[in-house]
Design a protein around this motif. Structure first.
Motif, PDB file in Angstrom:
ATOM      1  N   ARG A  38      -4.676  -8.515  -5.448  1.00 56.98           N
ATOM      2  CA  ARG A  38      -3.011  -8.432  -6.583  1.00 56.98           C
ATOM      3  C   ARG A  38      -3.317  -6.988  -7.091  1.00 56.98           C
ATOM      4  O   ARG A  38      -4.154  -6.929  -8.374  1.00 56.98           O
ATOM      5  N   ALA A  39      -2.508  -6.202  -6.883  1.00 54.67           N
ATOM      6  CA  ALA A  39      -2.112  -5.182  -7.581  1.00 54.67           C
ATOM      7  C   ALA A  39      -1.833  -4.771  -9.023  1.00 54.67           C
ATOM      8  O   ALA A  39      -0.897  -6.111  -9.592  1.00 54.67           O
ATOM      9  N   LEU A  40      -2.262  -4.250 -10.530  1.00 51.58           N
ATOM     10  CA  LEU A  40      -2.525  -4.235 -11.138  1.00 51.58           C
ATOM     11  C   LEU A  40      -0.993  -3.734 -11.790  1.00 51.58           C
ATOM     12  O   LEU A  40       0.268  -4.013 -12.586  1.00 51.58           O
ATOM     13  N   PRO A  41      -0.742  -2.820 -11.166  1.00 52.54           N
ATOM     14  CA  PRO A  41       1.126  -2.042 -11.290  1.00 52.54           C
ATOM     15  C   PRO A  41       1.788  -2.750 -11.099  1.00 52.54           C
ATOM     16  O   PRO A  41       1.637  -3.816  -9.360  1.00 52.54           O
ATOM     17  N   ALA A  42       3.024  -3.275 -11.671  1.00 55.78           N
ATOM     18  CA  ALA A  42       3.917  -4.202 -11.122  1.00 55.78           C
ATOM     19  C   ALA A  42       5.441  -3.487 -11.760  1.00 55.78           C
ATOM     20  O   ALA A  42       5.306  -3.478 -12.525  1.00 55.78           O
ATOM     21  N   LEU A  43       5.935  -4.205 -10.527  1.00 57.01           N
ATOM     22  CA  LEU A  43       8.060  -4.099 -10.478  1.00 57.01           C
ATOM     23  C   LEU A  43       7.939  -5.832 -10.283  1.00 57.01           C
ATOM     24  O   LEU A  43       7.423  -6.379  -9.800  1.00 57.01           O
ATOM     25  N   LEU A  44       9.242  -5.673 -11.690  1.00 57.76           N
ATOM     26  CA  LEU A  44       9.491  -7.010 -11.229  1.00 57.76           C
ATOM     27  C   LEU A  44      10.966  -7.393 -11.249  1.00 57.76           C
ATOM     28  O   LEU A  44      12.144  -6.016 -12.238  1.00 57.76           O
ATOM     29  N   ALA A  45      11.526  -7.086 -10.490  1.00 57.73           N
ATOM     30  CA  ALA A  45      13.031  -7.557 -10.299  1.00 57.73           C
ATOM     31  C   ALA A  45      13.856  -7.977  -9.411  1.00 57.73           C
ATOM     32  O   ALA A  45      13.585  -9.149  -8.984  1.00 57.73           O
ATOM     33  N   GLY A  46      15.301  -8.541  -9.285  1.00 58.20           N
ATOM     34  CA  GLY A  46      16.732  -9.573  -8.898  1.00 58.20           C
ATOM     35  C   GLY A  46      17.580  -9.296  -9.769  1.00 58.20           C
ATOM     36  O   GLY A  46      17.835  -8.273 -10.397  1.00 58.20           O
ATOM     37  N   ASP A  47      17.617 -10.394  -9.346  1.00 61.96           N
ATOM     38  CA  ASP A  47      19.042 -10.996  -9.779  1.00 61.96           C
ATOM     39  C   ASP A  47      18.672 -12.051 -11.196  1.00 61.96           C
ATOM     40  O   ASP A  47      17.956 -12.737 -11.150  1.00 61.96           O
ATOM     41  N   PHE A  48      18.662 -11.706 -12.373  1.00 57.99           N
ATOM     42  CA  PHE A  48      17.919 -12.831 -13.302  1.00 57.99           C
ATOM     43  C   PHE A  48      19.036 -13.207 -14.242  1.00 57.99           C
ATOM     44  O   PHE A  48      18.643 -14.505 -14.645  1.00 57.99           O
ATOM     45  N   ASN A  49      20.284 -13.118 -13.919  1.00 61.00           N
ATOM     46  CA  ASN A  49      21.640 -13.884 -14.364  1.00 61.00           C
ATOM     47  C   ASN A  49      21.354 -14.691 -15.995  1.00 61.00           C
ATOM     48  O   ASN A  49      21.451 -15.484 -16.577  1.00 61.00           O
ATOM     49  N   MET A  50      20.831 -13.480 -16.881  1.00 58.99           N
ATOM     50  CA  MET A  50      20.139 -12.781 -18.045  1.00 58.99           C
ATOM     51  C   MET A  50      21.524 -12.330 -18.797  1.00 58.99           C
ATOM     52  O   MET A  50      21.954 -11.027 -18.115  1.00 58.99           O
ATOM     53  N   ASP A  96       0.790  -1.356   0.238  1.00 59.17           N
ATOM     54  CA  ASP A  96      -0.202  -0.035  -0.325  1.00 59.17           C
ATOM     55  C   ASP A  96       1.403   1.263   0.575  1.00 59.17           C
ATOM     56  O   ASP A  96       0.886   1.796   1.061  1.00 59.17           O
ATOM     57  N   ALA A  97       1.309   1.563  -1.278  1.00 58.31           N
ATOM     58  CA  ALA A  97       2.414   2.599  -1.572  1.00 58.31           C
ATOM     59  C   ALA A  97       1.713   4.007  -1.277  1.00 58.31           C
ATOM     60  O   ALA A  97       0.371   3.774  -1.363  1.00 58.31           O
ATOM     61  N   PRO A  98       2.210   4.947  -1.291  1.00 55.43           N
ATOM     62  CA  PRO A  98       1.500   6.114  -0.949  1.00 55.43           C
ATOM     63  C   PRO A  98       0.785   6.642  -2.574  1.00 55.43           C
ATOM     64  O   PRO A  98      -0.074   7.542  -2.220  1.00 55.43           O
ATOM     65  N   GLY A  99       0.523   6.203  -3.315  1.00 60.35           N
ATOM     66  CA  GLY A  99       0.075   6.752  -4.932  1.00 60.35           C
ATOM     67  C   GLY A  99      -0.501   5.346  -5.469  1.00 60.35           C
ATOM     68  O   GLY A  99      -1.013   5.788  -6.928  1.00 60.35           O
ATOM     69  N   GLY A 100      -1.128   4.619  -4.263  1.00 58.40           N
ATOM     70  CA  GLY A 100      -1.772   3.385  -4.526  1.00 58.40           C
ATOM     71  C   GLY A 100      -0.899   2.205  -4.845  1.00 58.40           C
ATOM     72  O   GLY A 100       0.456   2.235  -3.909  1.00 58.40           O
ATOM     73  N   GLN A 101      -1.573   1.297  -5.116  1.00 61.09           N
ATOM     74  CA  GLN A 101      -1.452  -0.218  -4.342  1.00 61.09           C
ATOM     75  C   GLN A 101      -0.314  -0.711  -5.566  1.00 61.09           C
ATOM     76  O   GLN A 101      -0.927   0.093  -6.779  1.00 61.09           O
ATOM     77  N   LEU A 102       0.659  -1.124  -5.131  1.00 66.64           N
ATOM     78  CA  LEU A 102       2.013  -1.720  -6.450  1.00 66.64           C
ATOM     79  C   LEU A 102       1.978  -3.837  -6.234  1.00 66.64           C
ATOM     80  O   LEU A 102       1.632  -3.783  -4.692  1.00 66.64           O
ATOM     81  N   ARG A 103       2.444  -4.179  -7.109  1.00 71.78           N
ATOM     82  CA  ARG A 103       2.976  -5.029  -7.481  1.00 71.78           C
ATOM     83  C   ARG A 103       4.243  -4.937  -7.143  1.00 71.78           C
ATOM     84  O   ARG A 103       4.577  -4.862  -7.832  1.00 71.78           O
ATOM     85  N   HIS A 128      -6.399 -12.110 -11.258  1.00 73.90           N
ATOM     86  CA  HIS A 128      -6.591 -11.256 -10.320  1.00 73.90           C
ATOM     87  C   HIS A 128      -7.100 -10.019 -10.116  1.00 73.90           C
ATOM     88  O   HIS A 128      -8.075  -9.942  -9.418  1.00 73.90           O
ATOM     89  N   ALA A 129      -6.346  -9.294 -10.487  1.00 77.34           N
ATOM     90  CA  ALA A 129      -6.703  -7.743 -10.590  1.00 77.34           C
ATOM     91  C   ALA A 129      -7.871  -7.277 -10.640  1.00 77.34           C
ATOM     92  O   ALA A 129      -8.397  -5.734  -9.986  1.00 77.34           O
ATOM     93  N   ARG A 130      -7.741  -7.709 -12.289  1.00 79.62           N
ATOM     94  CA  ARG A 130      -9.404  -7.256 -12.831  1.00 79.62           C
ATOM     95  C   ARG A 130     -10.566  -8.156 -11.994  1.00 79.62           C
ATOM     96  O   ARG A 130     -11.770  -7.613 -12.312  1.00 79.62           O
ATOM     97  N   CYS A 131     -11.102  -9.284 -11.449  1.00 77.99           N
ATOM     98  CA  CYS A 131     -11.511 -10.028 -11.047  1.00 77.99           C
ATOM     99  C   CYS A 131     -12.242  -9.622 -10.285  1.00 77.99           C
ATOM    100  O   CYS A 131     -11.425  -9.603  -8.806  1.00 77.99           O
ATOM    101  N   PRO A 132     -13.473  -8.815  -9.428  1.00 79.84           N
ATOM    102  CA  PRO A 132     -14.252  -8.936  -8.029  1.00 79.84           C
ATOM    103  C   PRO A 132     -14.029 -10.853  -7.130  1.00 79.84           C
ATOM    104  O   PRO A 132     -14.209 -11.283  -7.697  1.00 79.84           O
ATOM    105  N   GLN A 133     -13.574 -10.151  -6.354  1.00 78.60           N
ATOM    106  CA  GLN A 133     -13.423 -10.930  -5.220  1.00 78.60           C
ATOM    107  C   GLN A 133     -14.725 -11.393  -4.596  1.00 78.60           C
ATOM    108  O   GLN A 133     -15.358 -10.657  -4.387  1.00 78.60           O
ATOM    109  N   ALA A 134     -15.480 -12.470  -4.488  1.00 81.09           N
ATOM    110  CA  ALA A 134     -15.876 -13.020  -3.600  1.00 81.09           C
ATOM    111  C   ALA A 134     -16.464 -12.565  -2.325  1.00 81.09           C
ATOM    112  O   ALA A 134     -14.723 -12.489  -1.836  1.00 81.09           O
TER     113      ALA A 134
END
Length: 283
Positions: A180-192, A125-132, A163-169
């Motif tokens: 599961r937020a729609l805007p996302a960052l993917l980070a790490g050591d990819f060894n590529m 829950d970041a100040p600009g909104g939820q982030l994945r 999931h982010a676009r599908c309302p949960q019961a």
């Protein structure tokens, strides 16, 4: 401005072979004040001193929430009591609404060293909104395994976007709706390497409208070659030229918000360098 740092700390081992987690923290303090820290190769029971680095990182970073994902969980050697762990942590200044741990593929390959790999997914829950935020450490020795892991990351991104676009019961307890937020960052050591088949596949478009991944380096510094993140301070006579293994990718809906990408080239906390991405996302 939302600041994310990713760094393979190699259990606190510097290029000179010494293990010192305090040096890692000092390097981070000099680099920037971050909102989110993704660290790979965190260990408990694997270093000479056997310290629990997951606990030590929580202790040395008060005011943050530390979430771990254990990739390797095995008995201590020599019949000793206890277990040893190896994996990653994501450390967040902002509330963590949900944490998911995903095992990545590990297809057998005769004669090739390998180890289990995981992806750690958080919704914050970041100040600009939820982030994945998804932190990863992909296979080093096997391109076949690494490509399988890239395919799984694409599947997970598609699933999370759906999931982010599908309302949960409505539900209670474990069935209570969790984001599961729609805007996302993917980070790490990819060894590529940049431009490798794995890199190109990760960036490939989706056929169902899922926002594709974009390389933050290309977004912030178009036309410039990736700055190296490995081997900058390896002065061994047989060392190869520095190269890039560490990345941050943004879902395409965040592409216009990536303001800056910077590699901390000066520090020698491990053989990898820390990588910073700044995002125009809230305060």
């Amino acid at each position: 401005m939302f600041k994310l740092v990713t760094w393979n700390i190699q259990s606190g081992r510097s290029p000179d072979g010494k293990t010192d987690l305090d040096r890692i923290i000092a390097c981070l303090d000099r680099f920037c004040s971050f909102d989110m820290l993704c660290v790979q190769e965190v260990s408990s029971g694997y270093t000479e001193g056997g310290e629990d680095q997951f606990a030590l990182l929580r202790e040395r970073l008060p005011g943050y929430t530390g979430i771990e994902a254990i990739a390797c969980d095995s008995a201590l050697p020599g019949g000793r009591q206890g277990r040893r762990h190896f994996g990653m942590m994501v450390i967040s200044r902002h509330p963590v609404l949900q944490a998911l741990r995903h095992s990545l593929p590990w297809p057998p390959e005769p004669g090739v060293m390998g180890m289990p790999r995981t992806a750690l997914e958080l919704t914050v829950d970041a100040p600009g909104g939820q982030l994945r935020i998804v932190s990863v450490h992909l296979e080093y020795f096997s391109q076949r395994q690494r490509m399988a892991q890239v395919e799984r990351l694409r599947e997970l991104h598609r699933e999370a976007s759906q999931h982010a676009r599908c309302p949960q019961a409505a539900g209670n307890g474990p069935f209570a709706p969790t984001p599961r937020a729609l805007p996302a960052l993917l980070a790490g050591d990819f060894n590529m390497l940049p431009g490798s088949p794995e890199h190109q596949r990760l960036l490939a478009p989706f056929s169902d409208g899922t926002q594709p991944w974009r390389d933050c380096w290309h977004l912030a510094q178009p036309g410039r070659r990736h700055a190296p993140t490995v081997g900058l301070h390896d002065h061994h006579p047989e060392a190869c030229a520095p190269f890039t293994f560490d990345y941050v990718f943004a879902s395409a809906d965040l592409a216009g918000r990536v303001a800056r990408v910077r590699v901390d080239a000066s520090e020698q906390g491990s053989s990898h360098q820390a990588l910073l991405v700044e995002l125009n996302w809230g305060a």
